[in-house]
Design an enzyme around this catalytic site. Structure first.
Site, PDB file in Angstrom:
ATOM      1  N   GLU A   1      35.500  42.638  50.151  1.00  0.00           N
ATOM      2  CA  GLU A   1      36.968  42.650  50.071  1.00  0.00           C
ATOM      3  C   GLU A   1      37.536  44.033  49.787  1.00  0.00           C
ATOM      4  OE1 GLU A   1      38.232  39.641  47.299  1.00  0.00           O
ATOM      5  OE2 GLU A   1      36.715  38.243  47.996  1.00  0.00           O
TER       6      GLU A   1
ATOM      7  N   GLU B   1      28.736  39.304  41.117  1.00  0.00           N
ATOM      8  CA  GLU B   1      29.928  38.453  41.162  1.00  0.00           C
ATOM      9  C   GLU B   1      29.644  37.085  40.561  1.00  0.00           C
ATOM     10  OE1 GLU B   1      32.957  36.652  44.582  1.00  0.00           O
ATOM     11  OE2 GLU B   1      30.950  37.341  45.139  1.00  0.00           O
TER      12      GLU B   1
END
Length: 942
Positions: free
Chosen positions: A495, A799
């Site tokens: 992202e 993450e």
């Protein structure tokens, strides 16, 4: 003895001799060096001039502060004559100490102003003649995460070549000064006379371009020669026209590359000359067939334009450029440290995978690119693919989902004996590089990882006796380095977006590790630009077009804990650096956000709630932020992890926790707003926010708190937030805390906290007398835990806690997300004991936990005053604690369990030691108040 204090390390806007700034009242800071304990400043004098000779001779000042009686040595705001475009200002400072002695004048430093007014610009925007980039169709974000868009065979056909633009000019001899002021639509590299100018990467970087486009200032005095010269730039898509953000969409800010360049030359005789981007420039394509931040770069070395930025180059086949009118209203001077190459890492091994691929391991997950030495036949197309982790069988694995997230570079050889390729306008998140298409032999020595990051000075360190904790600390720093690239991103591969929630939880840790004052100040300015009129703060800053359209369409513009970054991040910066201006600059932004929250909470009615039946309940609902979309305690392990590899709805955390989390952050932000308003002297507003805070906390307790301390949700994070933010009446505090402990125990002594609660978990446990549980979580090696990742070979923060499952299955997620690394702040404060008692470390608190299960721990932090350090060690039956306190600060040192011990400082009874102002017994500990200097405490372990 005649003590001499020396003033050093002068900075302007926290930068060393910045070039081309546009802050009209810059702040000035300095450090003081003294060997004397207890040394402090009592006065200063600043002297600023327009040339160095005047500064040396102390004549013709534009500002002479005179002797100012104060101990302030940081963030002194310039108060002289109005600053002028292009002018360099020289300054020096001297100080007086507590002995009424004056220091010598410091070395002379400087800052230089950029172009401060629109009228200073005469350059024109130019655009190479090229096909307009194609705006791709938006994709469904959830389908993207599920992998629907992993393979997009036609994406390369949508890519356009990078552009080269150039112009020649004549220069006279005896050049006194030359500056190039440059920016672009896209990203660029500048060359003059065949030489690259500066070492910036990916300029002008990523900002909210429509209102905040940075221009860069270069000192090119030594690059220009008498006679014929050439200047040129290479332009690539970058964030402006390339594929960016969550869904990898293109053309978020425009579909034409452009350049704005103004070269100003001043001669020794006073004459001036200006060369500007205009219709006289010419353009061409070259070896860069395309260069995209996400997809990667394709370079055909056979098409290289040898000498293209030299005078006399044959530009017969080059095309004219088009002049465009974009104006200058969005131009701002670059602020803070640029993106640079910050490190190079030699590859550690080259191997063949079970599937037969040739893969290089650089040994560390990074953001950057690979430099590779090649040999082969002309026309050979060599492909370099990048990933962060191998699969469970040891094969190369593309570990991220999403359209246009290829991370693939292609190089076409021109057939020389040896060629070296390094991409120019892209970067990747990777540790492994798969090399295909190369017929020759590649050695591990042929590959180097080139690390890119905003070039932030590392200011913090932490080391202890447990190598696993040290690796955790290194992982935190590496994830920060990879994700502090132009903006604070979530990850450097999938992202690369400026998620506001991620940075608000990580900001305190970030400010310990590195000097992030300018970096985050610039980002906050973009946040203020992106704030909507109704007060909402986007979840992503900068807010690209696709994200804006998607968020506004589905009503998910803001979220509790994400939008609150507009309050929490400035407060974190103020706490770390003591500069009140960040609160003043963004106070209106904070107020608008807070009013949005208050209004939304008051007007929102939960589904199924009957406002006609219970007046008190209806009034209570006005103080609960329990409607609308929120991410909640994002990625709560029990709601987002499956240790058997089954798919889990990633939105479960939001669905199950959003109501309680949102109201907790409502309370937290009103509490901070009361503190901020009071700090700024807005006492009526502070009182109002304090009253709001009380009502929110009361409503929360009445709505959710049960008699046994249950909050109605079996998730650790909601209990952590409720306890940390004061949501629980004192009479019920123990009951709620006991519920938290039960949840941790029921989870086999493993954490179950998401993004929003993880920063406070360890502090809540320690503050309530259960540091034993905090350390049990820290040293836990089962999933989910920090050391589980370490033992699975992590070199950055993941993450997902279960990115690699206990059974070995490797998931397609980001392996470089800093959010869960916010525990770093606790490591420094709790284990090493390095705390701040006053904003900016004016008064320091040293309070280590000597019984945390380690044999030693040490930490240091380079504050604006100087180096703060602490090191403790246990040897048999004795404690040793060494501290360094910088000049012009004081400290309180808490010696644990020392009240009944004989404490020595450098071999002398602590009560008699030089520099010690006070010694006091306190709850079994010894509290020592001291001034600056180095101290060494020793006492028996009881």
């Amino acid at each position: 003895m005649a003590w001499i204090d020396l003033v050093q390390s002068l900075t302007t806007e926290s930068q060393h001799q910045p070039l081309g700034i546009d802050i009209m009242k810059p702040s000035l800071s300095w450090k003081i060096n003294s060997e004397r304990r207890g040394a402090k400043q009592t006065a200063y004098q600043i002297f600023v001039t327009e040339n160095k000779e005047d500064a040396e001779n102390e004549v013709n000042p534009v500002w002479d502060s005179g002797v100012v009686l104060t101990d302030r040595s940081i963030h002194i705001v310039y108060e002289g004559s109005e600053l002028q475009s292009r002018q360099r200002y020289y300054w020096k400072v001297k100080v007086w100490n507590e002995l009424e002695q004056s220091s010598p004048w410091s070395e002379i430093s400087y800052w230089e102003m950029g172009l401060l007014a629109k009228a200073d610009w005469i350059a024109e925007w130019i655009e190479p003649l090229q096909e307009e980039a194609i705006q791709e169709e938006p994709v469904n974000m959830m389908e993207m995460f599920r992998g629907k868009y992993n393979d997009t065979p036609d994406n390369v056909t949508r890519l356009l070549p990078s552009q080269y633009v150039r112009c020649e000019f004549n220069a006279e001899s005896e050049i006194k000064k030359a500056r190039a002021y440059v920016t672009a639509h896209g990203v660029y590299r500048l060359e003059i006379n065949g030489t690259r100018v500066g070492d910036r990467e990916l300029a002008p970087e990523f900002t909210s371009y429509a209102e905040y486009l940075q221009y860069q200032t270069y000192d090119v005095t030594d690059d220009i020669v008498a006679g014929e010269n050439a200047i040129g730039a290479v332009l690539a898509d970058g964030w402006y026209a390339g594929r960016i953000s969550i869904t990898g969409d293109s053309c978020q800010y425009g579909n034409r590359l452009g350049l704005l360049l103004q070269l100003e030359i001043e001669y020794e005789n006073g004459d001036t000359q200006t060369i500007v981007s205009d219709a006289n420039f010419r353009s061409s394509t070259g070896p860069l067939l395309y260069s995209d931040l996400f997809i990667g770069e394709k370079y055909d070395s056979r098409e290289e334009l040898s000498g293209w930025s030299l005078a006399g180059f044959d530009e017969t086949n080059w095309k004219a450029v088009e002049v465009a009118d974009y104006g200058y209203s969005n131009l701002v001077a670059s602020y803070g440290e640029p993106v640079r190459v910050v490190q190079e890492i030699p590859a550690t091994r080259l191997f063949c995978t079970p599937e037969g691929d040739t893969v290089v391991d650089v040994g560390q997950v990074i953001a950057g690119r690979a430099r590779i030495r090649l040999r082969g036949t002309a026309g050979t197309e060599v492909v370099f693919e990048h990933c962060e982790v191998l699969d469970e069988h040891g094969n190369f694995m593309r570990n991220i989902n999403g359209r246009n997230k290829d991370q693939k570079d292609i190089y076409i050889l021109h057939g020389e004996e040896e060629e070296v390729y390094e991409p120019q306008f892209t970067f990747h998140g990777f540790r492994y590089v798969k090399i295909s298409g190369h017929a020759g032999t590649i050695s591990v020595d042929d590959v180097t990882a080139v690390v890119l990051s905003s070039d932030l000075r590392q200011t913090g360190s932490f080391v202890c006796s447990d190598a696993r904790i040290n690796r955790l600390q290194q992982n935190i720093v590496w994830s920060q380095r990879a994700n502090f690239l132009a903006i604070p991103t979530d990850c450097p591969q999938r992202e690369r977006a400026g998620w506001t929630g991620d940075i608000q939880v990580f900001a305190p840790t970030a400010a310990f590790n590195m000097d992030v004052q300018s970096f985050l100040t610039k980002w906050l300015r973009n946040l203020t630009i992106e704030q909507r009129e109704d007060g909402q703060v986007p979840n992503i800053v900068p807010w690209d077009r696709t994200a804006r359209e998607r968020d506004e369409a589905n009503g998910n513009v803001s979220s509790a804990g994400w939008g609150d970054a507009c309050i929490i991040v400035p407060w974190s910066l103020y706490r770390a650096y003591g500069d009140k201006r960040v609160l003043e600059e963004h106070y209106d932004t904070m107020v608008k956000w807070m009013e949005y929250v208050i209004r939304t909470a008051e007007q929102g009615v939960p589904e199924g709630f009957d406002t006609t039946t219970d007046f008190l309940a209806t009034e209570r609902q006005k103080w609960l932020w329990n409607t609308g979309f929120h991410f909640g305690d994002w990625l709560t392990p029990s709601l987002s992890l499956s240790l058997d590899g089954k798919n889990v709805n990633m939105m479960n955390s939001a669905i199950q926790t959003k109501e309680l989390v949102a109201t907790c952050f409502y309370a937290y932000s009103t509490q901070l707003m009361a503190q901020i308003a009071s700090t700024l002297g807005r006492y009526d507003e502070a009182a109002r926010y304090s009253e709001c805070n009380s009502k929110v906390r009361q409503a929360f307790a009445e709505q959710y708190l049960q008699q046994d301390g249950n909050l109605g949700k079996p998730y650790q994070g909601v209990y952590v937030l409720a306890l940390q933010f004061g949501m629980i009446p004192e009479s019920m505090h123990r009951n709620v805390f006991d519920q938290l402990i039960k949840l941790i125990e029921a989870n086999d002594w493993k954490l179950d906290t998401g993004f929003m609660s993880i920063p406070f978990l360890m502090d809540v446990l320690c503050a309530n007398g259960r540091s034993d549980v905090a350390y049990r979580l820290l040293f836990q090696t089962d999933c989910p835990s920090w050391l589980y990742e370490v033992e699975k070979g992590a070199t950055t923060i993941w993450e997902s806690w279960a990115a690699i499952l206990p059974g070995g299955q490797v998931n397609r997620v980001s392996y470089n997300h800093y959010a869960f690394g916010c525990v770093g702040d606790w490591l420094y404060r709790r284990i090493a004991g390095l705390n701040k008692s006053e904003h900016g470390y004016k008064h320091i608190l040293i309070q280590p936990d000597l019984e945390c299960g380690l044999q030693f721990a040490e930490a240091s932090h380079e504050s604006l005053y100087g180096t703060i350090s602490t090191r403790w060690e246990i040897k048999t039956d004795r404690y040793t604690l060494q501290v360094n306190i910088p000049v012009n600060t004081t400290a309180t040192v808490i010696l644990p369990n020392a009240a009944e011990s004989k404490v020595l400082e450098s071999g002398i009874a602590v009560e008699e030691a030089d520099g010690i102002a006070e010694v006091k017994k306190e709850r079994g500990n010894l509290r020592v108040l001291l001034g600056s200097g180095k101290y060494s405490f020793h006492y028996s372990r009881i």
